[in-house]
Design a protein around this motif. Structure first.
Motif, short mmCIF file in Angstrom:
data_model
loop_
_atom_site.label_atom_id
_atom_site.label_comp_id
_atom_site.label_asym_id
_atom_site.label_seq_id
_atom_site.Cartn_x
_atom_site.Cartn_y
_atom_site.Cartn_z
N SER A 94 -7.91 -1.77 5.43
CA SER A 94 -9.24 -1.64 6.16
C SER A 94 -9.94 -0.48 6.43
CB SER A 94 -8.85 -2.03 7.70
OG SER A 94 -7.88 -1.06 8.24
N LEU A 95 -9.58 0.60 5.85
CA LEU A 95 -10.46 1.71 5.50
C LEU A 95 -11.24 2.05 4.51
CD1 LEU A 95 -7.55 4.31 6.97
CD2 LEU A 95 -9.14 2.75 8.39
N SER A 96 -12.12 2.77 4.61
CA SER A 96 -13.26 3.07 3.42
C SER A 96 -12.58 3.86 2.37
CB SER A 96 -14.50 3.66 3.88
OG SER A 96 -14.36 4.97 4.29
N VAL A 97 -13.01 4.00 1.19
CA VAL A 97 -12.58 4.91 0.16
C VAL A 97 -12.35 6.45 0.84
CG1 VAL A 97 -13.17 6.22 -2.05
CG2 VAL A 97 -13.43 3.56 -1.78
N GLU A 98 -13.48 6.78 1.47
CA GLU A 98 -13.52 8.04 1.94
C GLU A 98 -12.42 8.32 3.16
OE1 GLU A 98 -17.36 9.59 3.17
OE2 GLU A 98 -16.38 11.62 4.15
N GLU A 99 -12.38 7.34 3.89
CA GLU A 99 -11.31 7.36 4.95
C GLU A 99 -9.64 7.43 4.23
OE1 GLU A 99 -13.67 5.11 8.53
OE2 GLU A 99 -12.51 4.03 6.91
N ASN A 100 -9.36 6.67 3.30
CA ASN A 100 -8.54 6.71 2.72
C ASN A 100 -8.24 8.28 2.06
OD1 ASN A 100 -6.49 4.32 2.34
ND2 ASN A 100 -8.36 3.42 2.14
N LEU A 101 -9.14 8.65 1.59
CA LEU A 101 -8.82 10.12 1.00
C LEU A 101 -8.39 11.07 2.07
CD1 LEU A 101 -11.65 10.05 -1.45
CD2 LEU A 101 -9.32 10.02 -2.03
N MET A 102 -9.38 10.75 3.29
CA MET A 102 -9.14 11.77 4.42
C MET A 102 -7.59 11.89 5.05
SD MET A 102 -11.75 13.68 4.35
CE MET A 102 -11.48 14.65 5.75
N ILE A 103 -7.00 10.77 4.75
CA ILE A 103 -5.57 10.61 5.23
C ILE A 103 -4.77 11.64 4.47
CG2 ILE A 103 -3.63 9.17 5.10
CD1 ILE A 103 -5.51 6.99 6.03
N GLY A 104 -5.07 11.76 3.24
CA GLY A 104 -4.18 12.79 2.46
C GLY A 104 -4.46 14.26 2.85
N GLY A 105 -5.74 14.41 3.44
CA GLY A 105 -6.03 15.79 3.85
C GLY A 105 -5.45 16.15 5.29
N GLN A 141 -8.78 1.85 -7.35
CA GLN A 141 -7.97 1.98 -6.32
C GLN A 141 -6.68 3.14 -6.75
OE1 GLN A 141 -6.28 -1.54 -4.38
NE2 GLN A 141 -8.22 -2.52 -4.66
N GLN A 142 -6.34 3.10 -7.97
CA GLN A 142 -5.46 4.18 -8.51
C GLN A 142 -5.99 5.61 -8.24
OE1 GLN A 142 -2.63 5.18 -8.59
NE2 GLN A 142 -1.78 4.24 -10.51
N MET A 143 -7.48 5.50 -8.52
CA MET A 143 -8.04 6.88 -8.56
C MET A 143 -8.08 7.32 -7.24
SD MET A 143 -11.37 6.30 -10.96
CE MET A 143 -10.92 5.93 -12.77
N VAL A 144 -8.12 6.49 -6.01
CA VAL A 144 -8.10 6.67 -4.66
C VAL A 144 -6.75 7.32 -4.41
CG1 VAL A 144 -8.05 6.10 -2.19
CG2 VAL A 144 -10.08 5.06 -3.96
N ALA A 145 -5.69 6.63 -4.93
CA ALA A 145 -4.48 7.13 -4.53
C ALA A 145 -4.01 8.48 -4.99
CB ALA A 145 -3.34 6.06 -5.20
N ILE A 146 -4.39 8.82 -6.16
CA ILE A 146 -4.39 10.22 -6.83
C ILE A 146 -5.21 11.05 -5.93
CG2 ILE A 146 -4.93 11.55 -8.79
CD1 ILE A 146 -4.62 8.98 -10.53
N GLY A 147 -6.12 10.58 -5.75
CA GLY A 147 -7.42 11.59 -4.81
C GLY A 147 -6.58 11.99 -3.43
N ARG A 148 -6.04 10.94 -2.93
CA ARG A 148 -5.50 11.00 -1.49
C ARG A 148 -4.24 12.10 -1.47
NH1 ARG A 148 -2.96 5.79 0.92
NH2 ARG A 148 -1.59 5.97 -1.17
#
Ligand code: ATP
Length: 235
Positions: A94-105, A141-148
Protein backbone atom coordinates in the motif's frame (compact mmCIF):
# COMPACT_ATOMS: atom_id res chain seq x y z
CA UNK A 1 42.94 -11.44 4.56
CA UNK A 2 41.27 -8.72 6.63
CA UNK A 3 39.35 -9.32 9.87
CA UNK A 4 36.01 -11.11 9.58
CA UNK A 5 33.01 -8.83 9.94
CA UNK A 6 30.77 -11.88 10.41
CA UNK A 7 31.62 -15.25 11.92
CA UNK A 8 29.30 -18.22 12.23
CA UNK A 9 30.61 -20.80 14.68
CA UNK A 10 28.80 -24.13 14.71
CA UNK A 11 25.47 -22.55 13.77
CA UNK A 12 22.46 -24.83 14.19
CA UNK A 13 18.94 -23.78 13.21
CA UNK A 14 15.60 -25.37 13.98
CA UNK A 15 11.99 -25.04 12.90
CA UNK A 16 10.33 -26.70 15.88
CA UNK A 17 11.84 -30.19 16.01
CA UNK A 18 13.14 -30.01 12.46
CA UNK A 19 16.82 -29.17 12.22
CA UNK A 20 17.61 -27.14 9.09
CA UNK A 21 21.27 -26.19 9.76
CA UNK A 22 23.96 -28.36 11.34
CA UNK A 23 27.08 -26.74 12.79
CA UNK A 24 27.71 -24.23 10.02
CA UNK A 25 31.10 -22.47 10.25
CA UNK A 26 31.48 -19.46 7.97
CA UNK A 27 33.29 -16.11 7.83
CA UNK A 28 32.78 -12.93 5.84
CA UNK A 29 35.72 -10.52 5.63
CA UNK A 30 35.48 -6.72 5.54
CA UNK A 31 34.57 -5.57 2.04
CA UNK A 32 34.17 -9.11 0.74
CA UNK A 33 31.42 -10.40 -1.56
CA UNK A 34 30.63 -13.94 -0.47
CA UNK A 35 28.36 -16.26 -2.46
CA UNK A 36 26.20 -19.01 -1.00
CA UNK A 37 24.93 -21.66 -3.35
CA UNK A 38 23.06 -24.92 -2.90
CA UNK A 39 20.02 -26.83 -4.11
CA UNK A 40 16.44 -26.00 -3.11
CA UNK A 41 15.92 -26.69 0.57
CA UNK A 42 19.66 -26.80 1.36
CA UNK A 43 19.25 -24.13 4.03
CA UNK A 44 20.38 -20.92 2.33
CA UNK A 45 17.38 -18.81 3.36
CA UNK A 46 17.49 -20.28 6.85
CA UNK A 47 21.14 -19.23 7.11
CA UNK A 48 20.33 -15.61 6.22
CA UNK A 49 17.29 -15.59 8.51
CA UNK A 50 19.44 -16.88 11.38
CA UNK A 51 22.04 -14.17 10.82
CA UNK A 52 19.42 -11.40 10.73
CA UNK A 53 17.73 -12.60 13.91
CA UNK A 54 14.50 -13.87 12.35
CA UNK A 55 15.32 -17.31 13.74
CA UNK A 56 16.69 -17.37 17.28
CA UNK A 57 20.05 -19.04 17.95
CA UNK A 58 22.58 -19.38 20.70
CA UNK A 59 24.20 -15.96 21.21
CA UNK A 60 27.77 -17.01 20.44
CA UNK A 61 26.95 -18.91 17.24
CA UNK A 62 26.74 -15.60 15.33
CA UNK A 63 29.40 -12.92 15.81
CA UNK A 64 29.06 -9.58 14.04
CA UNK A 65 31.87 -7.07 14.45
CA UNK A 66 33.03 -9.05 17.46
CA UNK A 67 29.64 -8.95 19.24
CA UNK A 68 27.61 -12.11 19.89
CA UNK A 69 24.30 -11.44 18.14
CA UNK A 70 22.84 -14.93 17.78
CA UNK A 71 20.10 -14.22 20.32
CA UNK A 72 19.44 -10.58 19.42
CA UNK A 73 16.19 -9.23 17.96
CA UNK A 74 16.10 -8.37 14.22
CA UNK A 75 15.69 -4.62 14.85
CA UNK A 76 18.74 -4.57 17.13
CA UNK A 77 20.76 -6.45 14.52
CA UNK A 78 19.63 -4.04 11.78
CA UNK A 79 20.68 -1.12 13.94
CA UNK A 80 24.11 -2.73 14.37
CA UNK A 81 24.60 -2.59 10.59
CA UNK A 82 23.25 -5.75 9.05
CA UNK A 83 20.57 -5.57 6.32
CA UNK A 84 18.81 -8.21 4.25
CA UNK A 85 17.15 -8.06 0.85
CA UNK A 86 14.62 -10.87 1.33
CA UNK A 87 13.51 -13.42 -1.22
CA UNK A 88 10.28 -12.24 -2.84
CA UNK A 89 11.11 -8.58 -2.07
CA UNK A 90 8.49 -8.22 0.71
CA UNK A 91 7.62 -4.60 -0.04
CA UNK A 92 4.67 -2.83 1.60
CA UNK A 93 2.04 -2.99 -1.16
CA UNK A 94 0.00 0.00 0.00
CA UNK A 95 3.02 2.30 0.14
CA UNK A 96 4.70 4.19 -2.70
CA UNK A 97 8.21 3.45 -3.95
CA UNK A 98 9.57 6.41 -2.00
CA UNK A 99 7.75 5.41 1.20
CA UNK A 100 9.09 1.87 0.93
CA UNK A 101 12.61 3.25 0.58
CA UNK A 102 12.15 5.57 3.56
CA UNK A 103 11.31 2.58 5.74
CA UNK A 104 14.91 1.42 5.34
CA UNK A 105 16.05 4.89 6.38
CA UNK A 106 14.30 4.51 9.72
CA UNK A 107 17.30 2.50 10.88
CA UNK A 108 19.16 5.53 12.09
CA UNK A 109 22.72 4.88 10.96
CA UNK A 110 25.10 7.37 9.44
CA UNK A 111 26.61 6.59 6.05
CA UNK A 112 26.71 7.47 2.39
CA UNK A 113 23.30 6.13 1.37
CA UNK A 114 20.23 8.32 1.13
CA UNK A 115 17.21 8.62 -1.16
CA UNK A 116 19.10 10.55 -3.83
CA UNK A 117 21.95 8.04 -3.93
CA UNK A 118 19.48 5.19 -4.37
CA UNK A 119 17.82 7.14 -7.20
CA UNK A 120 21.26 7.69 -8.78
CA UNK A 121 21.89 3.93 -8.59
CA UNK A 122 18.47 2.98 -10.01
CA UNK A 123 17.16 6.03 -11.94
CA UNK A 124 13.90 4.28 -12.84
CA UNK A 125 12.92 4.43 -9.16
CA UNK A 126 13.06 8.23 -9.18
CA UNK A 127 10.70 8.29 -12.16
CA UNK A 128 8.33 5.94 -10.35
CA UNK A 129 8.79 7.25 -6.82
CA UNK A 130 5.15 8.26 -6.27
CA UNK A 131 3.71 5.02 -7.68
CA UNK A 132 2.49 2.12 -5.56
CA UNK A 133 5.26 -0.43 -5.29
CA UNK A 134 2.88 -3.10 -6.61
CA UNK A 135 2.61 -1.28 -9.96
CA UNK A 136 6.30 -1.92 -10.65
CA UNK A 137 7.78 -4.85 -12.55
CA UNK A 138 9.44 -7.63 -10.56
CA UNK A 139 12.88 -6.27 -11.41
CA UNK A 140 11.97 -2.75 -10.33
CA UNK A 141 10.54 -4.13 -7.08
CA UNK A 142 13.85 -5.90 -6.50
CA UNK A 143 15.58 -2.53 -6.97
CA UNK A 144 13.28 -1.03 -4.31
CA UNK A 145 14.11 -3.90 -1.95
CA UNK A 146 17.84 -3.33 -2.52
CA UNK A 147 17.42 0.43 -2.13
CA UNK A 148 15.48 -0.04 1.10
CA UNK A 149 18.32 -2.14 2.53
CA UNK A 150 20.92 0.42 1.42
CA UNK A 151 18.97 3.25 3.07
CA UNK A 152 19.83 1.60 6.39
CA UNK A 153 23.53 2.19 5.61
CA UNK A 154 24.52 -1.35 6.62
CA UNK A 155 28.08 -2.63 6.96
CA UNK A 156 26.92 -6.01 5.65
CA UNK A 157 24.11 -6.50 3.12
CA UNK A 158 22.67 -9.95 2.42
CA UNK A 159 20.73 -10.76 -0.76
CA UNK A 160 18.44 -13.79 -0.82
CA UNK A 161 17.91 -15.23 -4.32
CA UNK A 162 18.90 -11.92 -5.87
CA UNK A 163 17.88 -12.83 -9.43
CA UNK A 164 15.03 -15.29 -8.87
CA UNK A 165 12.22 -14.80 -11.39
CA UNK A 166 13.78 -11.76 -13.06
CA UNK A 167 14.42 -11.23 -16.77
CA UNK A 168 18.08 -11.58 -17.84
CA UNK A 169 18.34 -7.90 -18.78
CA UNK A 170 17.17 -6.87 -15.29
CA UNK A 171 19.55 -9.33 -13.64
CA UNK A 172 22.35 -7.74 -15.65
CA UNK A 173 21.33 -4.25 -14.46
CA UNK A 174 21.17 -5.34 -10.84
CA UNK A 175 24.58 -6.99 -10.97
CA UNK A 176 25.96 -3.93 -12.76
CA UNK A 177 24.96 -1.94 -9.67
CA UNK A 178 26.80 -4.28 -7.29
CA UNK A 179 30.29 -2.69 -7.52
CA UNK A 180 28.72 0.70 -6.69
CA UNK A 181 27.18 -0.89 -3.61
CA UNK A 182 30.17 -2.76 -2.23
CA UNK A 183 32.80 -0.36 -3.61
CA UNK A 184 32.55 1.84 -0.52
CA UNK A 185 33.69 -1.03 1.72
CA UNK A 186 30.31 -2.63 2.43
CA UNK A 187 30.49 -6.44 2.67
CA UNK A 188 27.90 -8.60 0.91
CA UNK A 189 26.51 -12.13 1.14
CA UNK A 190 24.72 -13.24 -2.00
CA UNK A 191 22.47 -16.29 -2.21
CA UNK A 192 22.26 -17.11 -5.88
CA UNK A 193 20.87 -20.07 -7.84
CA UNK A 194 22.86 -19.10 -10.93
CA UNK A 195 26.24 -20.64 -10.12
CA UNK A 196 28.11 -18.91 -12.95
CA UNK A 197 26.86 -15.53 -11.74
CA UNK A 198 27.61 -16.39 -8.12
CA UNK A 199 31.22 -17.29 -8.92
CA UNK A 200 31.66 -14.26 -11.17
CA UNK A 201 30.73 -11.65 -8.57
CA UNK A 202 32.17 -13.18 -5.41
CA UNK A 203 35.65 -13.71 -4.02
CA UNK A 204 34.68 -16.83 -2.05
CA UNK A 205 31.86 -19.32 -2.22
CA UNK A 206 30.17 -21.70 0.20
CA UNK A 207 27.89 -24.50 -0.89
CA UNK A 208 25.25 -25.86 1.46
CA UNK A 209 23.87 -29.35 1.21
CA UNK A 210 21.12 -30.54 3.51
CA UNK A 211 22.00 -27.94 6.12
CA UNK A 212 25.76 -28.51 6.11
CA UNK A 213 28.65 -26.74 4.41
CA UNK A 214 29.67 -29.09 1.60
CA UNK A 215 32.23 -26.80 -0.06
CA UNK A 216 34.15 -23.66 0.76
CA UNK A 217 36.66 -22.08 -1.56
CA UNK A 218 37.91 -19.19 -3.62
CA UNK A 219 35.44 -18.50 -6.41
CA UNK A 220 38.10 -18.45 -9.10
CA UNK A 221 39.65 -21.70 -7.89
CA UNK A 222 36.75 -24.12 -7.34
CA UNK A 223 36.13 -26.51 -10.19
CA UNK A 224 32.80 -27.41 -11.75
CA UNK A 225 33.34 -30.99 -10.57
CA UNK A 226 33.83 -29.83 -6.97
CA UNK A 227 30.64 -27.81 -7.19
CA UNK A 228 28.62 -30.64 -8.73
CA UNK A 229 29.74 -32.92 -5.92
CA UNK A 230 29.02 -30.33 -3.24
CA UNK A 231 25.67 -29.39 -4.75
CA UNK A 232 24.15 -32.75 -5.39
CA UNK A 233 26.27 -35.00 -3.24
CA UNK A 234 27.23 -37.16 -6.24
CA UNK A 235 30.64 -38.78 -6.47
P1 ATP B 1 15.17 -22.48 -1.51
O1 ATP B 1 16.16 -22.33 -2.59
O2 ATP B 1 14.06 -23.42 -1.88
O3 ATP B 1 14.70 -21.22 -0.89
P2 ATP B 1 16.91 -22.89 0.76
O4 ATP B 1 18.25 -23.45 0.49
O5 ATP B 1 16.80 -21.43 0.98
O6 ATP B 1 15.92 -23.35 -0.38
P3 ATP B 1 15.53 -23.15 3.25
O7 ATP B 1 14.34 -22.37 2.77
O8 ATP B 1 16.45 -22.51 4.18
O9 ATP B 1 16.35 -23.69 2.00
O10 ATP B 1 14.99 -24.53 3.86
C1 ATP B 1 15.84 -25.45 4.54
C2 ATP B 1 14.99 -26.56 5.11
O11 ATP B 1 14.13 -26.04 6.12
C3 ATP B 1 14.07 -27.22 4.07
O12 ATP B 1 14.01 -28.59 4.35
C4 ATP B 1 12.73 -26.57 4.34
O13 ATP B 1 11.68 -27.44 4.00
C5 ATP B 1 12.78 -26.32 5.83
N1 ATP B 1 11.99 -25.12 6.21
C6 ATP B 1 12.12 -23.87 5.71
N2 ATP B 1 11.26 -23.01 6.28
C7 ATP B 1 10.55 -23.75 7.19
C8 ATP B 1 9.50 -23.45 8.13
N3 ATP B 1 9.02 -22.21 8.25
N4 ATP B 1 9.02 -24.46 8.87
C9 ATP B 1 9.53 -25.72 8.77
N5 ATP B 1 10.51 -26.08 7.91
C10 ATP B 1 11.03 -25.10 7.14
Amino acid sequence: MSEPILTLAGLDAFYGDFQALFGVDLTVSEGEVLAIIGANGAGKTTLLRSISGLIGNKADQVQFRGASIGAERPDVIAQMGLAMVPEGRQLFPSLSVEENLMIGGRVNRKGPWNLQKVFDLFPILEERKAQASTSLSGGQQQMVAIGRALMANPDLIMFDEISLGLAPVIIRDIYKALPGIVGGGMSAVIVEQDITKALEVSSRVYCLQEGRVSLEGKSDAVSREDIARAYFGVE
